[in-house]
Motif scaffolding. Structure first.
Motif, PDB file in Angstrom:
ATOM      1  N   GLY A   1       0.806  -1.214   0.000  1.00  0.00           N
ATOM      2  CA  GLY A   1       0.000   0.000   0.000  1.00  0.00           C
ATOM      3  C   GLY A   1       0.839   1.263   0.000  1.00  0.00           C
ATOM      4  N   GLY A   2       1.895   1.273   0.791  1.00  0.00           N
ATOM      5  CA  GLY A   2       2.764   2.440   0.857  1.00  0.00           C
ATOM      6  C   GLY A   2       3.489   2.711  -0.449  1.00  0.00           C
ATOM      7  N   MET A   3       4.023   1.664  -1.053  1.00  0.00           N
ATOM      8  CA  MET A   3       4.736   1.843  -2.323  1.00  0.00           C
ATOM      9  C   MET A   3       3.799   2.283  -3.434  1.00  0.00           C
ATOM     10  SD  MET A   3       7.821   1.330  -1.689  1.00  0.00           S
ATOM     11  CE  MET A   3       9.122   0.386  -2.351  1.00  0.00           C
ATOM     12  N   CYS A   4       2.596   1.741  -3.461  1.00  0.00           N
ATOM     13  CA  CYS A   4       1.640   2.140  -4.499  1.00  0.00           C
ATOM     14  C   CYS A   4       1.175   3.576  -4.295  1.00  0.00           C
ATOM     15  CB  CYS A   4       0.448   1.184  -4.512  1.00  0.00           C
ATOM     16  SG  CYS A   4       0.868  -0.419  -5.191  1.00  0.00           S
ATOM     17  N   ALA A   5       0.964   3.971  -3.042  1.00  0.00           N
ATOM     18  CA  ALA A   5       0.561   5.358  -2.786  1.00  0.00           C
ATOM     19  C   ALA A   5       1.685   6.322  -3.167  1.00  0.00           C
ATOM     20  CB  ALA A   5       0.176   5.528  -1.316  1.00  0.00           C
ATOM     21  N   MET A   6       2.912   5.976  -2.826  1.00  0.00           N
ATOM     22  CA  MET A   6       4.045   6.819  -3.194  1.00  0.00           C
ATOM     23  C   MET A   6       4.194   6.892  -4.719  1.00  0.00           C
ATOM     24  SD  MET A   6       7.958   6.643  -1.767  1.00  0.00           S
ATOM     25  CE  MET A   6       8.284   5.048  -2.441  1.00  0.00           C
ATOM     26  N   SER A   7       3.976   5.778  -5.388  1.00  0.00           N
ATOM     27  CA  SER A   7       4.037   5.769  -6.851  1.00  0.00           C
ATOM     28  C   SER A   7       2.953   6.653  -7.452  1.00  0.00           C
ATOM     29  CB  SER A   7       3.874   4.346  -7.377  1.00  0.00           C
ATOM     30  OG  SER A   7       4.922   3.533  -6.930  1.00  0.00           O
ATOM     31  N   GLY A   8       1.789   6.661  -6.831  1.00  0.00           N
ATOM     32  CA  GLY A   8       0.714   7.515  -7.312  1.00  0.00           C
ATOM     33  C   GLY A   8       1.074   8.985  -7.250  1.00  0.00           C
ATOM     34  N   VAL A   9       1.747   9.411  -6.182  1.00  0.00           N
ATOM     35  CA  VAL A   9       2.175  10.812  -6.066  1.00  0.00           C
ATOM     36  C   VAL A   9       3.233  11.132  -7.114  1.00  0.00           C
ATOM     37  CG1 VAL A   9       3.322  12.477  -4.570  1.00  0.00           C
ATOM     38  CG2 VAL A   9       1.570  10.990  -3.643  1.00  0.00           C
ATOM     39  N   TYR A  10       4.158  10.200  -7.344  1.00  0.00           N
ATOM     40  CA  TYR A  10       5.194  10.441  -8.345  1.00  0.00           C
ATOM     41  C   TYR A  10       4.608  10.520  -9.758  1.00  0.00           C
ATOM     42  CZ  TYR A  10       9.066   9.946  -5.056  1.00  0.00           C
ATOM     43  OH  TYR A  10       9.951  10.130  -4.025  1.00  0.00           O
ATOM     44  N   VAL A  11       3.650   9.677 -10.061  1.00  0.00           N
ATOM     45  CA  VAL A  11       3.000   9.749 -11.377  1.00  0.00           C
ATOM     46  C   VAL A  11       2.242  11.069 -11.510  1.00  0.00           C
ATOM     47  CG1 VAL A  11       1.171   8.722 -12.792  1.00  0.00           C
ATOM     48  CG2 VAL A  11       2.885   7.267 -11.725  1.00  0.00           C
ATOM     49  N   LYS A  12       1.617  11.492 -10.446  1.00  0.00           N
ATOM     50  CA  LYS A  12       0.912  12.778 -10.454  1.00  0.00           C
ATOM     51  C   LYS A  12       1.884  13.924 -10.742  1.00  0.00           C
ATOM     52  CE  LYS A  12      -1.981  15.618  -7.440  1.00  0.00           C
ATOM     53  NZ  LYS A  12      -2.626  15.675  -6.122  1.00  0.00           N
ATOM     54  N   ARG A  13       3.063  13.879 -10.134  1.00  0.00           N
ATOM     55  CA  ARG A  13       4.075  14.921 -10.367  1.00  0.00           C
ATOM     56  C   ARG A  13       4.556  14.936 -11.813  1.00  0.00           C
ATOM     57  NH1 ARG A  13       8.258  15.158  -5.263  1.00  0.00           N
ATOM     58  NH2 ARG A  13       6.771  16.042  -3.769  1.00  0.00           N
ATOM     59  N   VAL A  14       4.684  13.756 -12.412  1.00  0.00           N
ATOM     60  CA  VAL A  14       5.146  13.670 -13.795  1.00  0.00           C
ATOM     61  C   VAL A  14       4.159  14.370 -14.729  1.00  0.00           C
ATOM     62  CG1 VAL A  14       5.485  12.081 -15.721  1.00  0.00           C
ATOM     63  CG2 VAL A  14       6.591  11.642 -13.542  1.00  0.00           C
ATOM     64  N   PHE A  15       2.877  14.145 -14.497  1.00  0.00           N
ATOM     65  CA  PHE A  15       1.879  14.722 -15.386  1.00  0.00           C
ATOM     66  C   PHE A  15       1.547  16.163 -15.075  1.00  0.00           C
ATOM     67  CE2 PHE A  15       0.897  10.190 -16.109  1.00  0.00           C
ATOM     68  CZ  PHE A  15       1.085  10.188 -17.477  1.00  0.00           C
ATOM     69  N   GLU A  16       1.965  16.679 -13.916  1.00  0.00           N
ATOM     70  CA  GLU A  16       1.756  18.083 -13.598  1.00  0.00           C
ATOM     71  C   GLU A  16       2.737  18.963 -14.339  1.00  0.00           C
ATOM     72  OE1 GLU A  16       2.016  18.394  -9.369  1.00  0.00           O
ATOM     73  OE2 GLU A  16      -0.117  17.985  -9.082  1.00  0.00           O
ATOM     74  N   LYS A  17       3.910  18.447 -14.658  1.00  0.00           N
ATOM     75  CA  LYS A  17       4.955  19.270 -15.287  1.00  0.00           C
ATOM     76  C   LYS A  17       4.835  19.307 -16.767  1.00  0.00           C
ATOM     77  CE  LYS A  17       8.116  18.779 -11.543  1.00  0.00           C
ATOM     78  NZ  LYS A  17       9.415  18.473 -11.065  1.00  0.00           N
TER      79      LYS A  17
END
Length: 111
Positions: A95-111
């Motif tokens: 759960g922790g790794m998937c949640a962290m991955s979700g934030v990183y994917v969100k950051r990629v698409f924000e830029k």
């Protein structure tokens, strides 16, 4: 807020979906509501940890922990509580790794 979203959705889904549904829920919830990777990891970890403990106890208590005790013996563990904690740790890491991955994917698409 992310903790509660993951906790409620994973607990609800845990009764009708496979174990990996918690990973998808943590990823999507962090993609939607996550802000920092570290906080997202902790939210995902503790939410899924708690959910897996609750779900495992929900299944194990009615049969007096017979299956859990036998599996603990199979893995040379001192008892079923240790098996419960190890199971919850594995779920928490997922759960922790998937949640962290979700934030990183969100950051990629924000830029």
């Amino acid at each position: 807020m992310l903790f509660l979203i993951i906790l409620i959705l994973s607990l609800t889904a845990g009764f009708i979906t496979p174990w990996w549904a918690a990973a998808i829920i943590a990823f999507v919830a962090a993609l939607y509501a996550g802000k920092e990777p570290g906080r997202a990891f902790l939210s995902g970890f503790f939410a899924v940890f708690i959910v897996w403990v609750v779900l495992a106890l929900f299944k194990s208590v009615p049969n007096n922990h017979v299956l859990a005790s036998r599996v603990a013996v199979l893995f040379h563990l001192p008892g079923w509580p240790v098996l419960l904690i190890l199971t919850a740790l594995i779920g928490g890491l997922v759960g922790g790794m998937c949640a962290m991955s979700g934030v990183y994917v969100k950051r990629v698409f924000e830029k």
